[in-house]
Design a protein around this motif. Structure first.
Motif, PDB file in Angstrom:
ATOM      1  N   ALA A 274       7.116  -5.023 -45.465  1.00 52.34           N
ATOM      2  CA  ALA A 274       7.257  -4.383 -44.147  1.00 52.34           C
ATOM      3  C   ALA A 274       8.314  -5.075 -43.293  1.00 52.34           C
ATOM      4  CB  ALA A 274       5.929  -4.317 -43.411  1.00 52.34           C
ATOM      5  N   MET A 310      17.125   2.228 -38.120  1.00 49.83           N
ATOM      6  CA  MET A 310      15.710   2.298 -38.466  1.00 49.83           C
ATOM      7  C   MET A 310      15.244   3.749 -38.413  1.00 49.83           C
ATOM      8  SD  MET A 310      14.283  -1.086 -38.010  1.00 49.83           S
ATOM      9  CE  MET A 310      15.223  -2.590 -37.918  1.00 49.83           C
ATOM     10  N   GLY A 353      14.164  -6.187 -37.664  1.00 53.47           N
ATOM     11  CA  GLY A 353      13.706  -5.796 -38.995  1.00 53.47           C
ATOM     12  C   GLY A 353      12.565  -6.635 -39.510  1.00 53.47           C
ATOM     13  N   HIS A 356       5.969  -4.906 -37.885  1.00 50.22           N
ATOM     14  CA  HIS A 356       5.396  -4.463 -36.610  1.00 50.22           C
ATOM     15  C   HIS A 356       6.360  -4.449 -35.432  1.00 50.22           C
ATOM     16  CE1 HIS A 356       1.474  -4.365 -38.486  1.00 50.22           C
ATOM     17  NE2 HIS A 356       1.625  -5.618 -38.870  1.00 50.22           N
ATOM     18  N   ARG A 390       7.490   3.125 -43.197  1.00 43.10           N
ATOM     19  CA  ARG A 390       8.700   3.308 -42.383  1.00 43.10           C
ATOM     20  C   ARG A 390       9.760   2.269 -42.740  1.00 43.10           C
ATOM     21  NH1 ARG A 390       5.043   1.440 -37.801  1.00 43.10           N
ATOM     22  NH2 ARG A 390       5.800  -0.604 -37.190  1.00 43.10           N
TER      23      ARG A 390
HETATM   24  N1  ASP Z   1       9.016  -3.302 -40.026  1.00 39.23           N
HETATM   25  C1  ASP Z   1      10.148  -2.463 -39.755  1.00 39.23           C
HETATM   26  C2  ASP Z   1      11.374  -3.008 -40.471  1.00 39.23           C
HETATM   27  O1  ASP Z   1      11.419  -4.176 -40.769  1.00 39.23           O
HETATM   28  C3  ASP Z   1      10.414  -2.322 -38.315  1.00 39.23           C
HETATM   29  C4  ASP Z   1       9.258  -1.629 -37.699  1.00 39.23           C
HETATM   30  O2  ASP Z   1       8.260  -2.266 -37.375  1.00 39.23           O
HETATM   31  O3  ASP Z   1       9.309  -0.405 -37.546  1.00 39.23           O
HETATM   32  O4  ASP Z   1      12.291  -2.283 -40.741  1.00 39.23           O
END
Ligand code: ASP
Length: 414
Positions: A274, A310, A353, A356, A390
């Motif tokens: 994540a 993103m 990035g 959360h 995501r």
């Molecule tokens: N965890 C996601 C990422 O690293 C960012 C987010 O929390 O939406 O791309």
């Protein structure tokens, strides 16, 4: 078995899941004994403190990460050409992804599936939207330092100022720019550590938020949440498996699913960690090795992507905010949806990035629309699962971006 693996219960996402389940159990129990005011106010306090901690880090985190992203483009002509292509791709796919999310959330309407009265959550009304011109004008801060410390957040103004600051930082000499870039990079590193620190409290924070939620609203909330998960899941899958591959095929005339397979180590790592930032080195390696994206291009496009591109996060934020608004029985006009689109785009650009980060900036979009902060508790509870999906989408979009910028650059010899 050469690696020492952490036992599952030491993994944060499992701890959050356990916090959530315990919260459901505690909430059901509290509801069954008539919602004792004393206990409810304690869990309310815990949830509130956790949300305050999350909000505390929003402005410095977004400001530092965004400034680094903009100045990271570099200053030479070559770099700014690459930067322009990269930005156009990022802007284009992020806007498409938010639109996909908004279409799904409007069609499925996940927040209207269950009618629940949440006394604590409906206290504040949505602010009447000002005109679009008014929003544009107020995006320009009269006092940028004032907007950095404004309560509630003056996020559009902060982002606007930081982008302008970054653009003009590229116009001064390297020597003049360096102290500010160093400061931003140091602040960014510290803020990321701080996010990790605060996230250690997430199991307790989620426990409190879920307990309060279930005690007040009952388990029906999760029926509604499963509709939310279904909506985000379908919208992300559509963007991941249909839209992005179609864009890739259109511009490269190659099989996108072959590219997906080649990028799969990075995509799977993104899914399980994540974190786009944590996956970055793998993303670079896979794209260079398998797809022959030159190191020159991948080293600019991919780090920038991990910071500002993103798609998954932008999509999720739009869906999440509209879900909450629907859940609370609010009528969201087309104009407000447009505002969500704009804020989700900017907030996803500003999200780091890391795990959360999107959750942090989602609290901020709620603020921008005048929705109560504590309604974020609804989404927090299931954020890990959504975060994994995501983040994989974010990295997939970055990878396609690098491949496309490579194609354009090799055609035009830049
Ligand atoms: N965890 C996601 C990422 O690293 C960012 C987010 O929390 O939406 O791309």
């Amino acid at each position: 078995m050469s690696e020492t693996k952490k036992p599952w219960f030491k993994e944060l996402h499992w701890q959050i899941a356990i916090g959530m389940l315990l919260g459901v159990a505690a909430g059901i129990f509290l509801q069954s004994i008539g919602q004792p005011a004393g206990v409810i106010s304690i869990v309310e306090l815990g949830g509130d403190m956790f949300l305050r901690l999350l909000k505390m880090i929003v402005i410095p985190l977004v400001a530092a990460s965004l400034f680094l992203g903009v100045t990271g483009v570099g200053s030479s002509k070559d770099l700014s050409l690459l930067g322009t292509r990269t930005f156009i791709y990022y802007l284009f796919t992020s806007l498409i992804s938010i639109t996909v999310g908004l279409v799904f959330v409007n069609i499925i309407s996940p927040g209207t599936k269950v009618d629940i009265q949440l006394d604590g959550l409906t206290g504040k009304a949505v602010e009447a939207p000002s005109s679009f011109i008014d929003i544009l004008v107020r995006m320009i801060p009269v006092n940028p330092f004032g907007s950095l410390s404004a309560v509630p957040f003056d996020m559009l103004a902060v982002i606007f100022f930081v982008i302008i600051l970054g653009v003009f930082a590229l116009k001064v000499t390297e020597e003049q720019r360096k102290p500010l870039v160093d400061l931003a990079s140091s602040l960014n590193a510290i803020m990321i550590k701080m996010v990790h620190g605060i996230l250690m409290l997430a199991p307790i924070g989620v426990f409190c938020l879920v307990t309060e939620l279930v005690a007040e609203a009952g388990v029906q909330v999760f029926i509604s949440l499963s509709w939310y998960l279904l909506t985000v899941g379908l919208a992300l899958a559509f963007h991941f498996f249909v839209i992005l591959p179609a864009i890739y095929y259109y511009f490269r005339k190659e099989n996108p699913f072959e590219f997906m397979r080649q990028m799969s180590p990075a995509l799977l790592t993104a899914f399980s960690s994540a974190s786009s930032a944590a996956t970055l080195s793998l993303t670079m390696e896979c794209s260079q090795k398998n797809k022959k994206v030159s190191p020159k291009i991948s080293s600019i496009v991919l780090p920038l992507g991990a910071t500002i591109n993103m798609d998954g996060t932008a999509l999720y934020e739009g869906v999440a905010v509209l879900f909450i608004a629907q859940f609370m029985g609010m009528d969201i006009t087309l104009f407000q949806q447009f505002l969500v689109l704009l804020t989700a785009l900017l907030a996803s650009v500003g999200a780091a990035g890391i795990p959360h980060a999107g959750l942090v900036t989602m609290v901020l979009i709620l603020n921008t629309l005048g929705l109560p902060d504590d309604s974020a508790g609804l989404i927090l509870a299931v954020d890990r699962v959504v975060d994994m999906a995501r983040t994989a989408t974010n990295v997939w979009s970055d990878s396609i971006g690098a491949a496309l910028v490579e194609t354009f650059s090799s055609k035009r010899k830049v």
